[in-house]
Design a protein around this motif. Sequence first.
Motif, mmCIF file in Angstrom:
data_model
loop_
_atom_site.group_PDB
_atom_site.id
_atom_site.type_symbol
_atom_site.label_atom_id
_atom_site.label_comp_id
_atom_site.label_asym_id
_atom_site.label_seq_id
_atom_site.Cartn_x
_atom_site.Cartn_y
_atom_site.Cartn_z
ATOM 1 N N LEU A 86 0.826 -1.208 0.000
ATOM 2 C CA LEU A 86 0.000 0.000 0.000
ATOM 3 C C LEU A 86 0.861 1.258 0.000
ATOM 4 C CD1 LEU A 86 -2.821 -1.070 2.478
ATOM 5 C CD2 LEU A 86 -3.027 -0.733 0.012
ATOM 6 N N LEU A 87 1.955 1.224 0.733
ATOM 7 C CA LEU A 87 2.878 2.370 0.743
ATOM 8 C C LEU A 87 3.455 2.599 -0.651
ATOM 9 C CD1 LEU A 87 4.699 1.809 4.144
ATOM 10 C CD2 LEU A 87 3.338 3.809 3.528
ATOM 11 N N ASP A 88 3.906 1.525 -1.297
ATOM 12 C CA ASP A 88 4.438 1.646 -2.658
ATOM 13 C C ASP A 88 3.387 2.175 -3.623
ATOM 14 O OD1 ASP A 88 7.047 0.834 -2.167
ATOM 15 O OD2 ASP A 88 6.606 -1.286 -2.523
ATOM 16 N N THR A 89 2.178 1.691 -3.483
ATOM 17 C CA THR A 89 1.084 2.117 -4.362
ATOM 18 C C THR A 89 0.785 3.603 -4.182
ATOM 19 O OG1 THR A 89 0.108 -0.087 -4.264
ATOM 20 C CG2 THR A 89 -1.334 1.690 -4.983
ATOM 21 N N GLU A 90 0.738 4.043 -2.936
ATOM 22 C CA GLU A 90 0.441 5.460 -2.675
ATOM 23 C C GLU A 90 1.584 6.359 -3.143
ATOM 24 O OE1 GLU A 90 -1.821 8.744 -1.539
ATOM 25 O OE2 GLU A 90 -2.338 6.669 -1.983
ATOM 26 N N ILE A 91 2.814 5.931 -2.950
ATOM 27 C CA ILE A 91 3.962 6.706 -3.432
ATOM 28 C C ILE A 91 3.905 6.817 -4.951
ATOM 29 C CG2 ILE A 91 6.482 6.655 -3.692
ATOM 30 C CD1 ILE A 91 6.560 5.423 -0.823
ATOM 31 N N TYR A 92 3.618 5.728 -5.628
ATOM 32 C CA TYR A 92 3.501 5.732 -7.085
ATOM 33 C C TYR A 92 2.377 6.663 -7.533
ATOM 34 C CZ TYR A 92 2.721 4.137 -11.852
ATOM 35 O OH TYR A 92 2.549 4.107 -13.208
ATOM 36 N N ARG A 93 1.235 6.589 -6.854
ATOM 37 C CA ARG A 93 0.095 7.433 -7.197
ATOM 38 C C ARG A 93 0.443 8.908 -7.068
ATOM 39 N NH1 ARG A 93 -3.609 10.572 -5.436
ATOM 40 N NH2 ARG A 93 -2.971 10.469 -3.275
#
Length: 169
Positions: A86-93
């Motif tokens: 989720l952290l990676d996804t939010e950073i990417y977003r």
Amino acid sequence: MAKVIVVIISLFIMHSAQANIIYKCVKGSKTVFSQNPCKKDYSQRKIEFELGITTEIDSDKTVTKADPIQQLLTGNSFSLEKKLELLDTEIYRLHQENSYFEILTANELQKVRRKYYWQHKGTQDPEYLADIARIEAHFNEMKASNNQIITLLQTHKAQIEQKNETEAQ
């Protein structure tokens, strides 16, 4: 009584193709159905119709939405792998959103350039410079806010990874 409500709701829906929300306003023994929110002295229930399913929600109650980033940073309800994902996804977003802001900035600047070109005003015109500065400041502020959140999320991710490595040893 339930059949009457279903008939009333069906009539509302059939007569208004765009209306998929109806409010049931109750004051004492008086019940009124409306497409507009109820007056303050009525208790309100929101009736939604979507894909053939009708749901009734007590919309008098205030709903407190939790900030998803705050949940991600403080919540222990996620597994370690899920939290990192989720952290990676939010950073990417957020990186994608910053890229989108750059595109919007270029678009808005182009609009201003065209506007002043057709008005036969130069690039040294004070209004032109003020418009350019306003646009750049607006989008730079949004990108800076995202960058702060990205830094916070990356720091949190590094702490989790470091904690995981120390526990594994």
